[in-house]
Design an enzyme around this catalytic site. Structure first.
Site, mmCIF file in Angstrom:
data_model
loop_
_atom_site.group_PDB
_atom_site.id
_atom_site.type_symbol
_atom_site.label_atom_id
_atom_site.label_comp_id
_atom_site.label_asym_id
_atom_site.label_seq_id
_atom_site.Cartn_x
_atom_site.Cartn_y
_atom_site.Cartn_z
ATOM 1 N N LYS A 197 0.821 -1.223 0.000
ATOM 2 C CA LYS A 197 0.000 0.000 0.000
ATOM 3 C C LYS A 197 0.854 1.273 0.000
ATOM 4 O O LYS A 197 0.609 2.196 -0.763
ATOM 5 C CB LYS A 197 -0.896 -0.014 1.252
ATOM 6 C CG LYS A 197 -2.077 0.907 1.204
ATOM 7 C CD LYS A 197 -2.844 0.911 2.524
ATOM 8 C CE LYS A 197 -3.461 -0.422 2.884
ATOM 9 N NZ LYS A 197 -4.300 -0.348 4.109
ATOM 10 N N LYS B 161 2.268 -3.983 10.868
ATOM 11 C CA LYS B 161 0.912 -4.057 11.435
ATOM 12 C C LYS B 161 1.007 -4.724 12.789
ATOM 13 O O LYS B 161 1.863 -5.574 13.022
ATOM 14 C CB LYS B 161 -0.007 -4.874 10.518
ATOM 15 C CG LYS B 161 -1.473 -4.835 10.892
ATOM 16 C CD LYS B 161 -2.138 -3.505 10.577
ATOM 17 C CE LYS B 161 -3.003 -3.552 9.376
ATOM 18 N NZ LYS B 161 -3.508 -2.359 8.834
ATOM 19 N N THR C 31 -9.452 7.909 5.326
ATOM 20 C CA THR C 31 -9.560 6.608 4.656
ATOM 21 C C THR C 31 -10.840 6.557 3.819
ATOM 22 O O THR C 31 -10.814 6.197 2.639
ATOM 23 C CB THR C 31 -9.533 5.451 5.677
ATOM 24 O OG1 THR C 31 -8.475 5.683 6.594
ATOM 25 C CG2 THR C 31 -9.333 4.119 4.993
ATOM 26 N N SER D 296 -1.725 9.748 7.366
ATOM 27 C CA SER D 296 -0.788 9.428 8.461
ATOM 28 C C SER D 296 0.604 9.945 8.099
ATOM 29 O O SER D 296 1.320 10.502 8.936
ATOM 30 C CB SER D 296 -0.699 7.918 8.676
ATOM 31 O OG SER D 296 -1.665 7.480 9.593
HETATM 32 N N1 GLU Z 1 -4.841 1.037 9.593
HETATM 33 C C1 GLU Z 1 -4.820 1.794 8.388
HETATM 34 C C2 GLU Z 1 -4.510 0.897 7.201
HETATM 35 O O1 GLU Z 1 -4.720 -0.288 7.231
HETATM 36 C C3 GLU Z 1 -3.921 3.007 8.492
HETATM 37 C C4 GLU Z 1 -2.481 2.728 8.751
HETATM 38 C C5 GLU Z 1 -1.645 3.945 9.046
HETATM 39 O O2 GLU Z 1 -2.169 5.037 9.021
HETATM 40 O O3 GLU Z 1 -0.456 3.758 9.312
HETATM 41 O O4 GLU Z 1 -4.123 1.374 6.159
#
Ligand code: GLU
Length: 422
Positions: free
Chosen positions: A95, A107, A191, A362
């Protein structure tokens, strides 16, 4: 559902292998991109309000940092497993590369049902997790953020603990913080809003942008589902169904659910089921309650799984009627189902692109925290739009050039950017 972590991990690994082979990459290189660089597993001894000690398990998978510090959320959910966290960290590596931001993939998670905890217990658990991760993280090493069932308050508790251990201020060690604690304007809606930016790009490429309204069904009404529905509604689309973990409502093909009314009702009642007959909603529809499974199979133009992984599988893929699926959750469609639906002519806007708006803002929050200077919401949203549109365009172009679907194209774009670092 219990096994969804394993299934998602093998799907994600398979995608990297297939993509790497198609691009002619050496097997050693593919292995390097498939495997995480480090997975940390912690025991979290939580003292409950009644004095009992419950030992919970937490994880952090640091998948890849070729392009920058590990980046990704932390989820609190009873089904969290090592495999699930590993799979999600791999998706973060892809991503951030698709979005072309200078970050890697990570993660984390704790296997716990946060709804079973009191606020004091939740705070203690968040701080315990930060204590355990502190030696392995930091603004230039690994930067956590919210994910399923975590939020700005939890980020604040974690940051407080982390800064106390390090003995210094370091706001960019966590993102997704509240604005008053060094967060970025626009992060909360990023998001969901980013998903609608990507959807509008897709509609314009498919020459469907003049056709309004298009009907949309949204599974999941947390932060992502809510802000997606609000942005889609304001763009003139028709929200015909919404659900949360307890079930949903549909206004059928003629009605239009106003997201603001639905969220107010959900807050009041604790769940969405039954909300169709609240406020103005009853007048505009002859709605009814539906299950999450029924929602996925509705005859809509656009289906938006925005909850958890592995909800569209070999079991229900034949019943999916939508022409476009926007993957706002991470990994909602299994590989088998993706191949089947793609073959049927369904356009799938892949998670690694569609839900990248969160990590993009972010990244903008991280930049602002490091420079100690914060931008206006307008500026943040303008940058989000620019980054999302450019990522979409890269994926779309690759898909057209190679005659491959959007997920395969997104993985190609990412692998090319990752291997360019070696
Ligand atoms: N949890 C979100 C994702 O899966 C955001 C991750 C982030 O901002 O670092 O993309």
């Amino acid at each position: 559902m219990v096994n969804s972590g394993k299934e998602m991990l093998s799907s994600a690994q398979q995608l990297i292998s297939q993509t790497g082979k198609r691009m002619g990459l050496e097997q050693e290189l593919i292995n390097r991109l498939v495997l995480p660089e480090r997975i940390i597993e912690f025991a979290l001894p939580l003292e409950k309000d009644d004095g009992r000690l419950e030992v919970l398990i937490g994880y952090r998978s640091q998948h890849n940092n070729l392009r920058g510090p590990y980046k990704g959320g932390i989820r609190f959910h009873q089904n969290v497993t090592r495999e699930e966290v590993q799979a999600l960290s791999l998706l973060m590596t892809i991503k951030t590369a698709v979005a072309n931001i200078p970050m890697g993939g990570g993660k984390g998670g704790i296997a716990v049902d946060p709804k079973s905890l009191s606020k004091a217990e939740l705070r203690k658990l968040s701080k315990l997790y930060a204590q355990k991760l502190a030696p392995f993280m930091g603004q230039d090493i690994d930067i956590p953020a919210p994910d399923v069932n975590t939020n700005p308050q939890i980020m604040q508790w974690m940051l407080e603990e982390y800064e106390a251990i390090k003995g210094k201020k370091e706001p960019s060690a966590f993102t997704g913080k509240a604005v008053e604690h060094g967060g970025s304007l626009g992060r909360e809606e990023a998001t969901g809003y980013g998903g609608v930016i990507a959807l509008e790009e897709l509609l314009s490429r498919l020459q469907l942008d003049k056709q309004r309204p298009l009907t949309i069904a949204i599974q999941g009404f947390g932060n992502v589902g809510y802000f997606f529905s609000e942005a889609a509604y304001s763009k003139g689309h028709q929200i015909v169904a919404i659900s949360d973990s307890k079930g949903g409502i549909t206004a059928h093909e003629t009605g239009n659910l106003e997201p603001k009314l639905v969220i107010d009702c959900k807050k009041e009642q604790g769940s969405i089921a039954g909300c169709y007959c609240v406020g103005g909603l009853c007048d505009s529809s002859n709605g009814e309650n539906i299950t999450n499974e029924q929602l996925l199979e509705l005859p809509v133009d656009i289906l938006v799984p925005a909850a958890l992984e592995t909800v569209i599988t070999s079991k229900n893929m034949q019943n999916i009627k939508a022409k476009i699926i926007v993957e706002m959750a991470n990994g909602p469609i299994t590989e088998e189902a993706r191949e089947y639906l793609t073959h049927k002519g369904v356009y799938i806007l892949p998670d690694v692109l569609a839900n990248a708006g969160g990590v993009i803002v972010s990244y903008l929050e991280w930049v602002q925290g490091k420079q100690g200077y914060w931008w206006s919401k307008k500026e943040v949203i303008a940058r989000l739009e620019e980054i999302m549109k450019s990522a979409f365009s890269d994926v779309w172009t690759r898909s057209a050039e190679k005659d491959i679907d959007l997920k395969s194209a997104a993985f190609e774009v990412a692998l090319q950017r990752l291997t360019a670092q070696l």
